[in-house]
Design a protein around this motif. Structure first.
Motif, PDB file in Angstrom:
ATOM      1  N   HIS A 138       0.806  -1.217   0.000  1.00  0.00           N
ATOM      2  CA  HIS A 138       0.000   0.000   0.000  1.00  0.00           C
ATOM      3  C   HIS A 138       0.842   1.271   0.000  1.00  0.00           C
ATOM      4  N   LEU A 139       2.172   1.129  -0.037  1.00  0.00           N
ATOM      5  CA  LEU A 139       3.043   2.300   0.004  1.00  0.00           C
ATOM      6  C   LEU A 139       3.662   2.568  -1.368  1.00  0.00           C
ATOM      7  N   PRO A 140       4.005   3.818  -1.667  1.00  0.00           N
ATOM      8  CA  PRO A 140       4.605   4.155  -2.966  1.00  0.00           C
ATOM      9  C   PRO A 140       6.063   3.712  -3.050  1.00  0.00           C
ATOM     10  N   ALA A 141       6.260   2.410  -3.263  1.00  0.00           N
ATOM     11  CA  ALA A 141       7.618   1.868  -3.301  1.00  0.00           C
ATOM     12  C   ALA A 141       8.451   2.495  -4.414  1.00  0.00           C
ATOM     13  N   GLU A 142       7.795   2.901  -5.525  1.00  0.00           N
ATOM     14  CA  GLU A 142       8.546   3.488  -6.628  1.00  0.00           C
ATOM     15  C   GLU A 142       9.197   4.802  -6.211  1.00  0.00           C
ATOM     16  N   ALA A 143       8.480   5.603  -5.427  1.00  0.00           N
ATOM     17  CA  ALA A 143       9.044   6.876  -4.977  1.00  0.00           C
ATOM     18  C   ALA A 143      10.220   6.643  -4.041  1.00  0.00           C
ATOM     19  N   ILE A 144      10.096   5.633  -3.175  1.00  0.00           N
ATOM     20  CA  ILE A 144      11.186   5.315  -2.257  1.00  0.00           C
ATOM     21  C   ILE A 144      12.410   4.860  -3.037  1.00  0.00           C
ATOM     22  N   ARG A 145      12.200   4.027  -4.039  1.00  0.00           N
ATOM     23  CA  ARG A 145      13.326   3.550  -4.855  1.00  0.00           C
ATOM     24  C   ARG A 145      14.018   4.700  -5.575  1.00  0.00           C
ATOM     25  N   ALA A 146      13.271   5.727  -5.944  1.00  0.00           N
ATOM     26  CA  ALA A 146      13.863   6.858  -6.655  1.00  0.00           C
ATOM     27  C   ALA A 146      14.798   7.657  -5.750  1.00  0.00           C
ATOM     28  N   VAL A 147      14.461   7.736  -4.461  1.00  0.00           N
ATOM     29  CA  VAL A 147      15.267   8.510  -3.518  1.00  0.00           C
ATOM     30  C   VAL A 147      16.436   7.701  -2.979  1.00  0.00           C
ATOM     31  N   LEU A 203      19.823   2.389  -9.536  1.00  0.00           N
ATOM     32  CA  LEU A 203      19.755   3.292 -10.691  1.00  0.00           C
ATOM     33  C   LEU A 203      19.618   2.507 -11.984  1.00  0.00           C
ATOM     34  N   TRP A 204      20.331   1.385 -12.076  1.00  0.00           N
ATOM     35  CA  TRP A 204      20.237   0.537 -13.271  1.00  0.00           C
ATOM     36  C   TRP A 204      18.841  -0.043 -13.420  1.00  0.00           C
ATOM     37  N   GLN A 205      18.251  -0.471 -12.287  1.00  0.00           N
ATOM     38  CA  GLN A 205      16.883  -0.994 -12.333  1.00  0.00           C
ATOM     39  C   GLN A 205      15.917   0.083 -12.822  1.00  0.00           C
ATOM     40  N   ALA A 206      16.077   1.290 -12.297  1.00  0.00           N
ATOM     41  CA  ALA A 206      15.184   2.387 -12.718  1.00  0.00           C
ATOM     42  C   ALA A 206      15.355   2.698 -14.192  1.00  0.00           C
ATOM     43  N   TRP A 207      16.604   2.699 -14.671  1.00  0.00           N
ATOM     44  CA  TRP A 207      16.883   2.987 -16.072  1.00  0.00           C
ATOM     45  C   TRP A 207      16.286   1.886 -16.969  1.00  0.00           C
TER      46      TRP A 207
END
Length: 254
Positions: free
Chosen positions: A97-106, A248-252
């Protein structure tokens, strides 16, 4: 029934041993173990649950050795460990239920900051220094906060715990490492109890990797006690940067 072939299991056991060595010194063992489980074909939630299962053995092994070496007294850490266990379970329970994508970005930015701090901060060694936060405040705020994060996402938890013990509690690097492992173990147990109910971990794989994690953590914790800051500091820098680059590689790639 084993979900993978024996040759893949052997590779996972080897990865777990190496992860145990790294994690017992500076954290970041999940940098190696979790991707290995995913590459073996586990669905994401199953991989996360299996990684928590095998990771408990490594942190438990490190705690045992650090306690025997006199670097941490588990009985005096019972209350913060209980908070870490409960917060880790809570984090795992609400993870979806949490914004994991935003956490991964930071996260990569935070991890690189951790690496820069330990790389360039002068005077970091095994000696204690002035504390900026009382033990009670630290246990009631920072500990459950980090344990909750460990249950929700996990990467970098050991590095962040280390940073908190060094900068807020004034611990030397070896003492900070020892106390980090105890709380990380507690948060792993809490999140694993929840994952055992809501996910489907690969039990045989996780337990097999756990035995290797236990052995690897014995090797790593012995090395840390013998050498201290001379091995903890550079390995902490390397693992923090490596984890940041992986994220960073995962996000890219995504």
């Amino acid at each position: 029934m084993l979900p993978i072939g024996p040759e893949i299991l052997l590779l996972l056991v080897l990865a777990a041993f190496i992860a145990g060595v790294i994690d017992s010194i500076a954290g970041g063992g999940g940098l190696l173990a979790l991707p290995a489980i995913l590459l073996a074909g586990a669905p994401p939630v199953t991989a996360l649950a299996t990684n928590k299962l095998q990771g408990m053995f490594g942190t438990a092994s490190a705690v045992l050795h650090y306690a025997r070496a006199g670097q941490v007294e588990p009985r005096t850490q019972a209350f913060p460990a209980l908070l870490a266990l409960l917060a880790g379970g809570g984090g795992a329970l609400v993870a979806s239920h949490l914004p994991a994508e935003a956490i991964r970005a930071v996260l990569p930015i935070l991890l690189i900051g951790v690496a820069l701090y330990f790389a360039f901060k002068k005077g970091l060694n095994d000696d204690d220094r002035h504390q900026r936060m009382s033990e009670g405040t630290f246990d009631a705020t920072f500990v459950p906060g980090m344990a909750f994060y460990d249950g929700v996402l996990g990467p970098g938890t050991g590095s962040f715990f280390m940073l908190g013990f060094v900068t807020l509690r004034g611990f030397g690097l070896l003492k900070a490492t020892a106390h980090t492992k105890l709380l990380n173990f507690a948060s792993n147990v809490g999140s694993m109890l929840v994952f055992a109910l809501v996910a489907q971990p690969w039990w045989i794989v996780g337990l097999s990797m756990g035995v290797a994690q236990f052995a690897g953590a014995q090797v790593g914790s012995r090395l840390a006690v013998r050498v201290g800051a001379r091995v903890i500091r550079p390995l902490l820098v390397v693992t923090s940067v490596a984890l940041a680059l992986r994220l960073l590689w995962q996000a890219w790639s995504a």
